[in-house]
Design a protein around this motif. Structure first.
Motif, mmCIF file in Angstrom:
data_model
loop_
_atom_site.group_PDB
_atom_site.id
_atom_site.type_symbol
_atom_site.label_atom_id
_atom_site.label_comp_id
_atom_site.label_asym_id
_atom_site.label_seq_id
_atom_site.Cartn_x
_atom_site.Cartn_y
_atom_site.Cartn_z
ATOM 1 N N ASN A 117 0.811 -1.223 0.000
ATOM 2 C CA ASN A 117 0.000 0.000 0.000
ATOM 3 C C ASN A 117 0.840 1.266 0.000
ATOM 4 O O ASN A 117 0.326 2.358 0.133
ATOM 5 C CB ASN A 117 -0.977 -0.001 1.183
ATOM 6 C CG ASN A 117 -0.267 -0.137 2.489
ATOM 7 O OD1 ASN A 117 0.956 -0.115 2.532
ATOM 8 N ND2 ASN A 117 -1.019 -0.257 3.565
ATOM 9 N N ILE A 118 2.152 1.117 -0.142
ATOM 10 C CA ILE A 118 2.995 2.296 -0.309
ATOM 11 C C ILE A 118 3.748 2.201 -1.630
ATOM 12 O O ILE A 118 4.872 2.680 -1.755
ATOM 13 C CB ILE A 118 4.003 2.429 0.850
ATOM 14 C CG1 ILE A 118 4.716 1.095 1.068
ATOM 15 C CG2 ILE A 118 3.341 2.909 2.102
ATOM 16 C CD1 ILE A 118 6.028 1.255 1.748
ATOM 17 N N LEU A 121 5.607 5.158 -3.017
ATOM 18 C CA LEU A 121 6.749 5.560 -2.190
ATOM 19 C C LEU A 121 7.912 4.599 -2.377
ATOM 20 O O LEU A 121 9.071 5.007 -2.401
ATOM 21 C CB LEU A 121 6.335 5.599 -0.716
ATOM 22 C CG LEU A 121 5.379 6.713 -0.356
ATOM 23 C CD1 LEU A 121 4.971 6.589 1.080
ATOM 24 C CD2 LEU A 121 6.034 8.049 -0.595
ATOM 25 N N TYR A 122 7.591 3.315 -2.525
ATOM 26 C CA TYR A 122 8.636 2.322 -2.800
ATOM 27 C C TYR A 122 9.367 2.688 -4.084
ATOM 28 O O TYR A 122 10.593 2.689 -4.157
ATOM 29 C CB TYR A 122 7.995 0.940 -2.913
ATOM 30 C CG TYR A 122 8.938 -0.140 -3.356
ATOM 31 C CD1 TYR A 122 9.749 -0.781 -2.449
ATOM 32 C CD2 TYR A 122 9.023 -0.493 -4.693
ATOM 33 C CE1 TYR A 122 10.626 -1.758 -2.857
ATOM 34 C CE2 TYR A 122 9.903 -1.467 -5.119
ATOM 35 C CZ TYR A 122 10.698 -2.103 -4.196
ATOM 36 O OH TYR A 122 11.570 -3.056 -4.609
ATOM 37 N N PHE A 124 9.693 5.591 -5.403
ATOM 38 C CA PHE A 124 10.554 6.748 -5.205
ATOM 39 C C PHE A 124 11.794 6.397 -4.407
ATOM 40 O O PHE A 124 12.880 6.931 -4.675
ATOM 41 C CB PHE A 124 9.785 7.877 -4.529
ATOM 42 C CG PHE A 124 9.128 8.747 -5.522
ATOM 43 C CD1 PHE A 124 9.823 9.802 -6.075
ATOM 44 C CD2 PHE A 124 7.852 8.495 -5.941
ATOM 45 C CE1 PHE A 124 9.242 10.584 -7.025
ATOM 46 C CE2 PHE A 124 7.262 9.276 -6.892
ATOM 47 C CZ PHE A 124 7.947 10.331 -7.435
ATOM 48 N N GLY A 125 11.627 5.495 -3.438
ATOM 49 C CA GLY A 125 12.783 5.067 -2.668
ATOM 50 C C GLY A 125 13.834 4.434 -3.560
ATOM 51 O O GLY A 125 15.013 4.787 -3.503
ATOM 52 N N SER A 128 15.479 6.976 -5.817
ATOM 53 C CA SER A 128 16.466 7.849 -5.194
ATOM 54 C C SER A 128 17.747 7.085 -4.870
ATOM 55 O O SER A 128 18.799 7.687 -4.693
ATOM 56 C CB SER A 128 15.886 8.479 -3.931
ATOM 57 O OG SER A 128 15.475 7.476 -3.049
ATOM 58 N N LEU A 129 17.667 5.749 -4.832
ATOM 59 C CA LEU A 129 18.887 4.978 -4.611
ATOM 60 C C LEU A 129 19.657 4.769 -5.903
ATOM 61 O O LEU A 129 20.844 4.472 -5.879
ATOM 62 C CB LEU A 129 18.554 3.608 -4.016
ATOM 63 C CG LEU A 129 17.915 3.640 -2.648
ATOM 64 C CD1 LEU A 129 17.583 2.235 -2.221
ATOM 65 C CD2 LEU A 129 18.853 4.277 -1.658
ATOM 66 N N VAL A 131 20.833 6.661 -7.940
ATOM 67 C CA VAL A 131 21.935 7.577 -8.175
ATOM 68 C C VAL A 131 23.239 7.068 -7.546
ATOM 69 O O VAL A 131 24.322 7.416 -7.998
ATOM 70 C CB VAL A 131 21.542 8.964 -7.646
ATOM 71 C CG1 VAL A 131 21.512 9.005 -6.165
ATOM 72 C CG2 VAL A 131 22.439 10.023 -8.177
ATOM 73 N N TYR A 132 23.137 6.190 -6.540
ATOM 74 C CA TYR A 132 24.350 5.719 -5.860
ATOM 75 C C TYR A 132 25.279 4.959 -6.803
ATOM 76 O O TYR A 132 26.485 5.132 -6.735
ATOM 77 C CB TYR A 132 23.990 4.811 -4.684
ATOM 78 C CG TYR A 132 23.647 5.573 -3.441
ATOM 79 C CD1 TYR A 132 24.628 6.222 -2.730
ATOM 80 C CD2 TYR A 132 22.347 5.656 -2.994
ATOM 81 C CE1 TYR A 132 24.317 6.944 -1.607
ATOM 82 C CE2 TYR A 132 22.032 6.369 -1.867
ATOM 83 C CZ TYR A 132 23.018 7.006 -1.169
ATOM 84 O OH TYR A 132 22.714 7.723 -0.071
ATOM 85 N N MET A 135 27.112 7.404 -8.933
ATOM 86 C CA MET A 135 28.018 8.247 -8.150
ATOM 87 C C MET A 135 29.235 7.464 -7.680
ATOM 88 O O MET A 135 30.371 7.920 -7.795
ATOM 89 C CB MET A 135 27.276 8.786 -6.927
ATOM 90 C CG MET A 135 26.794 10.192 -7.121
ATOM 91 S SD MET A 135 25.968 10.724 -5.659
ATOM 92 C CE MET A 135 27.074 11.977 -5.101
ATOM 93 N N SER A 154 24.039 12.909 -10.714
ATOM 94 C CA SER A 154 23.322 12.937 -9.442
ATOM 95 C C SER A 154 22.586 14.245 -9.252
ATOM 96 O O SER A 154 21.441 14.244 -8.780
ATOM 97 C CB SER A 154 24.283 12.674 -8.295
ATOM 98 O OG SER A 154 25.470 13.367 -8.499
ATOM 99 N N SER A 155 23.193 15.375 -9.654
ATOM 100 C CA SER A 155 22.458 16.629 -9.456
ATOM 101 C C SER A 155 21.240 16.673 -10.367
ATOM 102 O O SER A 155 20.177 17.173 -9.975
ATOM 103 C CB SER A 155 23.367 17.828 -9.683
ATOM 104 O OG SER A 155 24.042 17.715 -10.884
ATOM 105 N N ILE A 158 18.584 14.412 -8.709
ATOM 106 C CA ILE A 158 17.996 15.036 -7.516
ATOM 107 C C ILE A 158 17.033 16.145 -7.937
ATOM 108 O O ILE A 158 15.927 16.267 -7.415
ATOM 109 C CB ILE A 158 19.099 15.588 -6.601
ATOM 110 C CG1 ILE A 158 19.927 14.452 -6.017
ATOM 111 C CG2 ILE A 158 18.512 16.409 -5.481
ATOM 112 C CD1 ILE A 158 21.154 14.919 -5.303
ATOM 113 N N LEU A 178 -1.999 5.042 -2.744
ATOM 114 C CA LEU A 178 -0.586 4.944 -3.095
ATOM 115 C C LEU A 178 -0.249 3.585 -3.687
ATOM 116 O O LEU A 178 0.885 3.315 -4.020
ATOM 117 C CB LEU A 178 0.278 5.163 -1.849
ATOM 118 C CG LEU A 178 0.484 6.593 -1.375
ATOM 119 C CD1 LEU A 178 1.209 6.608 -0.055
ATOM 120 C CD2 LEU A 178 1.278 7.374 -2.378
#
Lengths: 348, 166
Positions: A117-118, A121-122, A124-125, A128-129, A131-132, A135, A154-155, A158, A178
């Motif tokens: 149910n997220i 958000l998952y 997006f999580g 956002s990882l 980029v690692y 980098m 990365s910029s 972001i 969601l």
């Protein structure tokens, strides 16, 4: 949590994983063919009929190349970089609803690995990882061009994540959930979200281009300025993984765009002729794939049509145009949802 | 039963990664271990049925803040040569300060056994729907005040970042 359930999920994961890899493999072939088509060439046609075995030849070439790890690099992180890139690229597939549930012997088997149910958000999580990988890889190479490419990547990611997030918030407001499975299920018939959220959809697609580092946002690997960008020092299959992760990202973002805004596995009018739920589920899978292939084509079409942005133009577009536009979209969506209350307030 | 094992595994990993953050010589490695430590803490949130918190924890800490950290450290390119020399007094005072913090923490946890545990465990309490209801009904004012705090911090950052203020 029975054993059956576990086995079924593992099979589903394997299927999704192999489909992802297969589609990504043939995306490389499609990219060459589409580039050739748009530039009035023939493209690869030597390996197999119509060059259909070209991805195989590419893979063999990648594996056979000499493995070079620079002496001055940070070795552990240098190897870790492409691995993280690939891992995060493959992780998003689990929340995509690939179709309605299939009923076998009275039991429903949903074609979505995890309907959490997220879900958004998952997504997006994981995003956002992503980029690692770039980098770490770029920094560990110990090369100025790699570092510049990594910092650009990365910029850029972001910056565009912000606009993407705000455009998604408007979508969450209209759908009220969601969960990706729920969002796809709500869009039956003509209730596609693109008709409700046209501006949000546009912003999301532009941001998806930026997040996948595809042209016209491929500044991290801008070869005229940065040699090869963040993967300058990479060779052999480690380079292959970086490039391959981009195609997986493209496939997954096409699937996400199709699911969020273009009805997912739904197709209008099909319910009139087909009534068997299992056939409908399989047809839904086919429809979703048609949409995904269409978006992959769109990604490639844009790449071979538009020139690359300059870096300041990229930042201006992200921060000064897309973010205000997405906030405007958010406010308009809110106003539209509360229109009765607002009218009542003024009319009274 | 599985959750108990998972709890011990996650706790072990969290403490190990936290120690690695401190003991790594290379600041980049420290940052990456910190990211891993955040992951294990997100795992703890999932065990507590707070999925929303876990996801936001990953997005905000691992995804945004640590990326900026990594950014800065990569650009500074810290290494042994540039490291400032710290005097023995500074190290001693740091040890005393952190040691007394440990004493405070242990002292506060000593009374933890007397805290009554929640009588009824509601599995849906950490889900996003209940969280939203609580935030926008019971805690609306603190929620809005904290968002204004963030906004003012943002405005302040922009002001500081400007080269010349006219």
């Amino acid at each position: 949590m029975t054993l059956d359930f576990l086995i079924y999920k593992i099979i589903l994961v394997l299927i999704v994983f192999s489909i992802t890899l297969l589609v990504a493999t043939y995306s490389t072939y499609a990219e060459r063919k589409i580039a050739a088509f748009l530039q009035d060439r023939i493209g690869p046609d030597r390996a197999g009929p119509f060059g259909i075995l070209q991805p195989l030849a590419d893979a063999v070439k990648m594996f056979m190349k000499e493995e070079i790890i620079p002496n001055v690099s940070n070795k552990a992180l240098f190897v870790l970089g492409p691995g993280i890139c690939m891992l995060t690229a493959c992780m998003t597939g689990v929340i995509i609803p690939w179709g309605k549930s299939i009923n076998i012997g009275g039991t429903d088997y949903p074609l979505q690995i995890a309907d959490v149910n997220i879900g958004i958000l998952y997504l997006f999580g994981v995003l956002s990882l992503g980029v690692y990988g770039i980098m770490i890889g770029g920094w560990a190479s110990n090369n100025k061009y790699s570092l510049l490419g990594a910092i650009r990547a990365s910029s850029q990611m972001i910056s565009y994540e912000v606009a993407m997030g705000i455009s998604i918030i408007a979508l969450v407001m209209t759908t009220g959930t969601l969960s990706t499975g729920e969002i796809a299920a709500q869009q039956h018939g003509w209730h596609w979200n693109v008709l409700i959220q046209p501006l949000g959809c546009l912003i999301f697609i532009i941001c998806a281009f930026a997040e996948t580092n595809r042209a016209p946002f491929d500044l991290p690997e801008c070869e005229t300025e940065l040699v090869g960008g963040y993967h300058t020092e990479y060779s052999s299959m480690k380079l292959g993984l970086f490039l391959f992760a981009e195609y997986i990202n493209m496939f997954i973002s096409s699937a996400v765009i199709a699911t969020f805004y273009f009805g997912g596995y739904n197709m209008p009018l099909i319910g009139r002729w087909v009534h068997d739920p299992n056939v409908l589920a399989i047809l839904g899978f086919v429809f979703l794939f048609m949409k995904i292939v269409g978006f992959i084509f769109f990604f490639m079409w844009v790449r071979w049509t538009l020139p690359r942005f300059r870096y300041d133009q990229l930042m201006n577009l992200g921060w000064k145009i897309l973010i205000p536009l997405s906030i405007l979209n958010l406010v308009l969506t809110g106003a539209w949802m509360m229109r009765h209350e607002i009218i009542n307030y003024f009319v009274k | 039963m599985i959750t108990t094992y998972l709890f011990y595994l996650l706790s072990f990993l969290a403490i190990m990664f936290a120690l690695m953050v401190v003991f790594s010589k290379n600041p980049i490695h420290s940052v990456l271990y910190l990211v891993l430590a955040f992951f294990t803490i997100a795992g703890h949130y999932v065990l507590l049925n707070a999925q929303f918190l876990a996801a936001v924890h990953i997005i905000v800490y691992a995804g945004a803040i640590m990326v900026l950290f990594l950014f800065v450290i990569m650009l500074l390119n810290l290494n042994k040569e540039t490291e400032p020399h710290k005097s023995i007094w500074l190290k001693a005072s740091a040890a005393v300060a952190s040691g007394s913090l440990l004493v405070v923490l242990v002292g506060s946890l000593k009374g933890a056994a007397s805290i009554p545990s929640a009588k009824t465990f509601d599995a849906s309490i950490g889900l996003i729907e209940n969280l939203g209801q609580t935030l926008f009904n019971d805690f609306l004012l603190p929620f809005e005040v904290s968002s204004i705090l963030l906004l003012s911090a943002m405005v302040g950052a922009v002001m500081l970042g400007k080269k010349s203020i006219k």
